[in-house]
Design an enzyme around this catalytic site. Structure first.
Site, PDB file in Angstrom:
ATOM      1  N   HIS A  49       0.835  -1.195   0.000  1.00  0.00           N
ATOM      2  CA  HIS A  49       0.000   0.000   0.000  1.00  0.00           C
ATOM      3  C   HIS A  49       0.873   1.249   0.000  1.00  0.00           C
ATOM      4  O   HIS A  49       1.897   1.285   0.674  1.00  0.00           O
ATOM      5  CB  HIS A  49      -0.894   0.015   1.246  1.00  0.00           C
ATOM      6  CG  HIS A  49      -1.922  -1.069   1.254  1.00  0.00           C
ATOM      7  ND1 HIS A  49      -3.158  -0.904   0.698  1.00  0.00           N
ATOM      8  CD2 HIS A  49      -1.886  -2.335   1.722  1.00  0.00           C
ATOM      9  CE1 HIS A  49      -3.859  -2.032   0.840  1.00  0.00           C
ATOM     10  NE2 HIS A  49      -3.100  -2.922   1.464  1.00  0.00           N
ATOM     11  N   GLU A 334      -2.379  -5.746  11.247  1.00  0.00           N
ATOM     12  CA  GLU A 334      -3.278  -6.102  10.158  1.00  0.00           C
ATOM     13  C   GLU A 334      -2.873  -5.277   8.936  1.00  0.00           C
ATOM     14  O   GLU A 334      -1.870  -4.561   8.970  1.00  0.00           O
ATOM     15  CB  GLU A 334      -4.728  -5.836  10.556  1.00  0.00           C
ATOM     16  CG  GLU A 334      -5.025  -4.392  10.915  1.00  0.00           C
ATOM     17  CD  GLU A 334      -6.474  -4.201  11.339  1.00  0.00           C
ATOM     18  OE1 GLU A 334      -7.359  -4.673  10.607  1.00  0.00           O
ATOM     19  OE2 GLU A 334      -6.720  -3.591  12.387  1.00  0.00           O
ATOM     20  N   SER A 339       2.960  -4.302   3.881  1.00  0.00           N
ATOM     21  CA  SER A 339       3.613  -3.109   3.332  1.00  0.00           C
ATOM     22  C   SER A 339       4.562  -2.503   4.347  1.00  0.00           C
ATOM     23  O   SER A 339       5.598  -1.955   4.000  1.00  0.00           O
ATOM     24  CB  SER A 339       2.563  -2.054   2.966  1.00  0.00           C
ATOM     25  OG  SER A 339       1.430  -2.645   2.393  1.00  0.00           O
ATOM     26  N   CYS A 434      -3.306 -26.417 -12.558  1.00  0.00           N
ATOM     27  CA  CYS A 434      -3.759 -27.768 -12.171  1.00  0.00           C
ATOM     28  C   CYS A 434      -3.645 -27.974 -10.670  1.00  0.00           C
ATOM     29  O   CYS A 434      -4.042 -29.005 -10.151  1.00  0.00           O
ATOM     30  CB  CYS A 434      -3.048 -28.867 -12.964  1.00  0.00           C
ATOM     31  SG  CYS A 434      -1.586 -29.578 -12.187  1.00  0.00           S
ATOM     32  N   CYS A 439       2.018 -32.568 -10.285  1.00  0.00           N
ATOM     33  CA  CYS A 439       3.357 -32.528  -9.685  1.00  0.00           C
ATOM     34  C   CYS A 439       3.405 -32.936  -8.235  1.00  0.00           C
ATOM     35  O   CYS A 439       4.482 -33.270  -7.746  1.00  0.00           O
ATOM     36  CB  CYS A 439       3.998 -31.154  -9.885  1.00  0.00           C
ATOM     37  SG  CYS A 439       3.271 -29.833  -8.898  1.00  0.00           S
TER      38      CYS A 439
END
Lengths: 476, 421
Positions: A49, A334, A339, A434, A439
């Site tokens: 942000h 939070e 950032s 997928c 894998c």
């Protein structure tokens, strides 16, 4: 007795660990999960942000703007994906103009550079898929996107390189004062430390309340998201928020540094600190809201949906400081916590340095090299790499073109991947369309080989999440 | 790196059959590129029988069926590279690939056959709400673990989706000692073959709940329970119909998606219905000299049809190269789908370029009873056949005499439709 225990190996804990490794100290990070980046840090919007949102004068605003400023150089120093794509807060009703102006003014007061309001014509040129009702937007050229896993692993690896130890699968269950510091009871024995840093995310209140009379409550605020396939790439290029207003609070639509599109989140306050289950209602809410600011969001190209928790404190502020002698809170982190992480690291390490009067670590190595992604090499260098190490010629994850060489590197790092999810977050094997269908058995094989364990011991994400339960017919 | 005239991307049933047919048509310069460590593709994990009834007139297992083609490829000395991933296909047919031995390399073939197969739709793409613990597998991943590696992915199982792999895995998990509690299917009909419903569910007393879906998954670390509910006509769960199953595993068999990332990078035009390339009667895509066959083109029920289709693609590719990679201009008749026909392969026919017959394959969008499949050239009905039952899970085939089309030179298009019988 160690000098410093950091509780929590999320992005805050790892940023603190990395910054404190600049000083001569014995540092131990305790993490209840099996790896770094397993809580809030792993499931969020992956946004840096710009810093116009947090209330002017708040610590949150200060650290957000600082973190956002530190991030580009840090991404080079520690080699993690970061992209300065700019962000737009879109206003979808002329009635909301005062709110947009207020946001602009708040951003300017916070010191966010380059902010300006763009009107519809320019907005459409910047984002051809902007919604038809979009009127204007606050443009923040310093807004950016980052790989939250890449950032956290980079911080952790660099901290480890500089001597910080990580101990996983260790939950702190009690804290008591001792003569020289604190004694922590954990699920894996007691640990004594001169200074304790509480970077426990949604559990930070629990730890804080063990030592402080001034009780704190962290509410897990759930956010549901959709992640779209690479084929949706280009639908938007900026991070697009919707200005809260006449039509409520929207959700963001943003590109990711890996070429996906992320859509979300909701903001649903819950009680369960482990409540990362998505709900039909939550996903429906994202579906309904994402069209407010961006049109034709190609949700049909969803490759996964997920939910993460923000560690919300009622005052919506970061709580960073020494709340008891030698006990430092880093709580309420939070959004915009990701950032702010680089700035949080600097601030908390400064507090700890002053408490312990730490000296600089003359051997501190600021640089870290990320896991080599051969896709970024030119043809000649790529060919040379495979000649030197043929494991880079074997593709394990088809969707994201991840080779065995990268997976082995991820496992051998410190702290390294020990689970299928640990591999996935480090090198993106299983992160594609997928979702590990092809894998995951191969990744399990490589993990078993590298870790020297049987394949039946391989987990998705730590003990209790074993992927296979036995061998054929053993129950008959 | 030595160059090849024909490069076949994929060494599964489609790629193998295409290679053999191209060789039989006289082409000698062929290379198969396979990403796995052996030829045969997904058939290697399909150890149940029922393969080859059409092709070999006997019941084979998947590995046996693949083995027949692998033997031919070896006998004919057709070169192939294993553990080789194709990273890019360009519009000029430049193939960029990578493996341990050759490193990163490029090929510049005259023709390419796309035979990459398909992948399963994962949980994420289905947006099933709930937790995301261990124990959620696509049916194919579970099949690999059980059949190739001998590992049990779980013991108490709920299956969402009644695609063929899910049905096969319901039986397989049961035989290996797991308890399969229920198969839930979103649609009001199964997406699998009738014979698989009988042989894999009915024979073991496993209930199939149509018009049901998973509405919640519980379990922090490992799946602990799955809740299914009935859905309404818009596929929305109906409150009050929830049933909770304690289980440790959820298998998903919710559709297959042709793997066309390479086709897309080359600029091959794709059909949004099949998610496969649009091809003409010669199985040629929008890029001349690039052909497609098998599940990359459209998802098949029976491997026999994959082999047949791929054989045709192989012959066409050989013919294209033999003709000096030049194609004559022919009038193309686009095919329109009507009245419940969802798609056709091919999407257009050039009667002038076709052999004596043209094979049309298609699927319907719902279950239909007592209908007639009809094909029109312009306004003239050129083919009609009664079908007592048509279902989305069963591919339909029409073999059309090309002369029926050339008899109607005025026709500008073809329509495939269902009519009242």
């Amino acid at each position: 007795m160690v000098d410093i225990v950091i509780i929590g190996a999320g992005v805050s804990g790892c940023a603190i660990a990395r910054e404190v490794s600049r000083y001569k100290a014995d540092v131990l990070v305790l993490e209840r999960e099996e790896d770094v980046c397993c809580g809030t840090s792993k499931a969020n919007s992956a946004i840096v942000h710009a810093g116009y949102d947090a209330a002017n004068g708040s610590l949150m605003a200060k650290l957000n703007v600082e973190g956002s400023r530190l991030m580009p150089a840090l991404s080079k120093e520690l080699d993690f994906p970061y992209e300065n794509n700019g962000s737009l807060v879109v206003m979808v009703s002329e009635d909301d103009r005062p709110a947009l102006n207020k946001l602009y003014e708040n951003g300017v007061a916070n010191g966010v550079e380059g902010l300006r309001i763009v009107e519809r014509d320019e907005l459409v040129r910047m984002e051809p898929n902007i919604s038809d009702q979009a009127v204007a937007a606050l443009y923040a050229p310093t807004g950016a996107i980052v790989c939250p896993f890449g950032l956290t692993f980079a911080l952790a690896e660099n901290a480890a390189r500089n001597g910080v130890r990580f101990q996983f699968d260790t939950e702190v269950t009690g804290i008591g004062k001792t003569d020289g510091g604190w004694k922590l009871s954990t699920t894996r024995g007691d640990v004594e430390a001169k200074v304790v840093v509480n970077a426990a995310g949604v559990y930070a209140d629990k730890l804080h309340n063990m030592v402080s009379e001034d009780a704190m409550t962290i509410t897990p605020r759930r956010g549901d998201y959709f992640l779209l396939d690479h084929s949706a790439q280009g639908h938007v290029s900026h991070t697009i928020f919707q200005l809260p207003g006449k039509f409520g609070k929207g959700v963001l639509v943003a590109p990711t540094v890996h070429g996906n599109i992320i859509v979300g989140p909701t903001a649903i306050d819950i009680e369960d600190k482990e409540g990362v289950a998505t709900t039909q209602a939550g996903l429906d809410e994202v579906r309904a809201k994402c069209g407010l600011a961006v049109k034709d969001v190609p949700l049909r190209q969803t490759i996964t949906s997920f939910a993460g928790l923000r560690a919300h404190e009622a005052r919506h502020e970061f709580f960073i400081g020494e709340v008891q002698p030698g006990f430092v809170d880093c709580a309420g982190i939070e959004s915009p916590g990701l950032s702010s992480a680089p700035a949080i690291g600097v601030m908390v390490s400064g507090i700890v340095r002053d408490i312990l009067k730490l000296e600089e670590n003359p051997n501190f190595e600021a640089k870290r090299k990320g896991i080599l992604d051969p896709k970024g090499l030119d043809a000649e260098a790529h060919a040379a790499l495979i000649r030197e190490n043929p494991a880079y010629g074997t593709v394990i994850c088809r969707c994201e073109t991840v080779t065995e060489g990268e997976i082995v590197d991820a496992i051998r790092r410190v702290p390294g991947a020990r689970s299928v999810d640990g591999v996935k977050r480090r090198v993106r094997a299983g992160m594609g369309r997928c979702q590990g269908g092809f894998c995951s058995p191969r990744v399990m094989e490589i993990l078993a080989r590298e870790l020297g364990v049987d394949q039946s011991a391989i987990t998705k994400a730590g003990a209790g999440s074993e992927l296979i339960v036995g061998v054929n017919k053993d129950a008959i | 790196m030595r160059e090849y005239e024909l490069v076949i991307i994929g060494g599964g049933p489609a790629g193998l059959a295409a290679a053999v047919a191209a060789h039989e048509a006289g082409l000698r310069d062929i290379l198969i590129l396979e990403r796995d460590n052996e030829l045969g593709g997904i058939l290697n994990q399909c150890i149940h029988n029922g393969f080859g009834l059409h092709t070999f007139k006997e019941e084979l297992t998947g590995p046996e069926y693949a083995g027949r083609f692998i033997e031919q490829v070896k006998k004919l000395d057709i070169p192939y590279k294993l553990n080789t991933m194709v990273l890019d296909l360009a519009a000029d047919k430049t193939v960029t690939a990578m493996n341990r031995e050759d490193g990163l390399f490029q090929l510049h073939p005259k023709a390419v056959i796309l035979a990459m197969g398909c992948r399963e739709r994962p949980r994420g793409a289905l947006s099933i709400p709930g937790c995301r613990p261990a124990g959620i597998y696509t049916a194919g991943t579970a099949q690999r673990l059980v059949n190739m590696e001998g590992y049990m992915p779980g013991r108490k199982v709920v299956i969402l989706g009644s695609g063929d792999i899910g049905l096969i895995m319901a039986r397989r998990m049961t035989l290996e000692g797991a308890q399969v509690q229920v198969v839930a299917e979103l649609m009001p009909y199964s997406g699998g073959l009738k014979r698989n419903i009988v042989q894999c569910l009915d024979d073991y007393g496993i209930p199939l709940k149509l018009s049901h879906t998973v509405v919640d998954i519980e379990g922090k670390k490992r799946v602990e329970a799955v809740t299914i509910a009935q859905v309404d006509g818009n596929n929305r769960p109906i409150p009050g119909t929830e049933e909770r199953y304690e289980c440790d595993t959820l298998l998903l068999s919710c559709g297959l998606i042709p793997e066309n990332e390479l086709s897309r990078s080359a600029g091959v035009e794709l059909n949004p219905i099949t998610n496969g390339p649009t091809v003409n009667e010669s199985l040629e895509t929008s890029i001349p000299g690039v052909f497609a066959a098998g599940n990359v083109l459209h998802v098949h029920d029976l491997v026999d049809y994959v082999s047949e289709e791929a054989g045709a693609a192989g012959r066409q590719a050989a013919g294209y190269i033999a003709a000096g990679c030049r194609e004559e201009e022919h009038k193309a008749l686009p095919i329109k789908c009507a009245n419940g026909v969802r798609y056709t392969v091919p999407v257009a026919i050039r009667p002038g370029a076709a052999g004596d017959t043209v094979t049309l394959r298609f699927r319907v969008g719902n279950v239909y009873k007592n209908k007639k499949v009809a094909v029109y050239a312009g306004d003239a009905c050129v083919f009609s056949r009664k079908r007592p039952v048509l279902a989305p899970g069963e591919m339909e085939t029409v073999i059309l005499k090309t002369s029926l089309l050339t008899d109607h030179p005025e026709a500008d298009g073809i329509t495939v439709t269902l009519e009242e019988a």
